[in-house]
Design a protein around this motif. Sequence first.
Motif, PDB file in Angstrom:
ATOM      1  N   ALA A 118       0.819  -1.214   0.000  1.00  0.00           N
ATOM      2  CA  ALA A 118       0.000   0.000   0.000  1.00  0.00           C
ATOM      3  C   ALA A 118       0.853   1.264   0.000  1.00  0.00           C
ATOM      4  CB  ALA A 118      -0.921   0.006   1.212  1.00  0.00           C
ATOM      5  N   GLY A 156      -1.524  -3.771   3.576  1.00  0.00           N
ATOM      6  CA  GLY A 156      -0.446  -3.712   2.591  1.00  0.00           C
ATOM      7  C   GLY A 156       0.800  -4.443   3.042  1.00  0.00           C
ATOM      8  N   SER A 205      -4.823  -2.915  -2.469  1.00  0.00           N
ATOM      9  CA  SER A 205      -3.600  -3.341  -1.783  1.00  0.00           C
ATOM     10  C   SER A 205      -3.548  -4.837  -1.516  1.00  0.00           C
ATOM     11  CB  SER A 205      -3.468  -2.595  -0.447  1.00  0.00           C
ATOM     12  OG  SER A 205      -3.442  -1.204  -0.651  1.00  0.00           O
TER      13      SER A 205
END
Length: 544
Positions: free
Chosen positions: A20, A45, A120
């Motif tokens: 992310a 993420g 993500s």
Amino acid sequence: MSSTHEVFNQVPPLVGHNAAADPALREGVEREGAGWALPEIDELGRLAGTAEAQEWGRLAERVPPRLHTHDRYGNRVDEVEYVPAYHRLMETAVSHGLHGAPWADDRDGAHVARAAKFYSWQVDAGHGCPISMTYAVVPALRANPELAARFEPLLTNREYDFGLRDPETKRGLIAGMSMTEKQGGSDVRANTTTATRQADGSYVLRGHKWFTSAPMSDLFLTLAQTDAGVTCFLVPRVLPGGERNAMRFMRLKDKLGNRSNASSEIEYDAAVGWLVGEEGRGVRTIVEMVNMTRLDCVIGSAAGMRIALAGAAHHARHRSAFGELLIDQPAMRNVLADLQVESEAATTAMLRLAGANDRAIRGDEGEAALRRIALAVTKYYVCKRAPMAVGEALECLGGNGYIEDFDLARVYREMPLLSIWEGSGNVAALDALRAMAKEPHTLDAFLAEADLAAGADARYDEAVDRLRKEFTSFDDIQLRARRIVEQMALVFQGSQLLRHAPAAVADAFCASRLGRDWGGAFGTLPAGLDLAPILERTETGFPG
């Protein structure tokens, strides 16, 4: 061991990163009102960047679902068995609210946050299908308030509760969709499945569906013909009281990609369904679901580009050829910078759409109009570009990119589906034109969005002028559909980048995509652009 087996100049695995950390993603999340969600987005993420999560994704595809039509005694069961890794992926997605959770969250930006998390968590695209459909079913289900009251709390709850049981006895539900039939495809009005009303108000469905994804879901929106025409129904896998509904699985589809998702061919053999919306208005009802899944097609395409670009850039930073690292060689720098521009344009446009979606859900009619047309336009273009961008990134790895041991082969196989799913190219392009014809205010909203970047770049202004000229005549409009929609997509992306991206990224986009100083392949950006700050954007969040 022989010295010929010494391994060197091979690239280490891309693990231990934050998926992310994409700067275009983070900037867009803040801009669209979901900055409060960045800690959870980062949590997801970082998990996506672990070797463990990547192994879940690999196993879920390598060991695909298995269909069991009968048990060992010969009883009909119609069940699909998944590898445990698939369930870990689903548990993670549901617990982080990638499914229906935003519909129960009153915070501004809740749907933007969900889009960023979906982006993500693309360690496996197949399980994203039931997650996406569970998200998308909620607004359509609200056409029947009684059904929504019964099932929406379970569709939005953050517990994954797998298994075939009475849905109202479960802690959480997953939903699917079953529209297309073999003779119709996108032309769902050609469907032949029938629905007959019963004395208790339910309907009995009989027919054959060509594509039904995630068949172990708890609830399905489906279309069938009544005397009034095509109508939408909610069909449970298990009926109240625990009896299994009469959905018979014919086979699982043998697909190019998306293998962890058990796309199936089914028959309704007097299956019970409940009416959603008005009889004869089923297409209009289910379009609420389709539009939400179209947004997820854009999210998935943008995420696939970013994953592939990250893999290519990581490879180039570690691989030497002809005495230099690949990342230092001008031809490779051009390719990677061009891919970064493509990725950033897709991600920035996606987040603008996610923001429009969030505000439209909260009653903003202007944003709803923009979402209506810009989503169809962006779905067409970004989903078309993704296979090309991922293919170019794969080529950066040379022969290794084509080997199944390396992740990009799997990513590449996923990309064509997103252009096909929820309306292939012609359907999406013609839908944009249909919006302009039936709802002219949507075009006004689109052009107003384009005008926000007016004067920022002469090449952009010329592109907007060319686009406006396309609307001076409606002769051969269907023949020109793809041409017009592509230009609209580029203008929409350019508007976002000129206002929000670093100057070097916006300049490269305008020079190549709008100024037409660009070749037919990636890596043909013109000389004179500042590539260094563009390439820095590929490296953010990844190990050196």
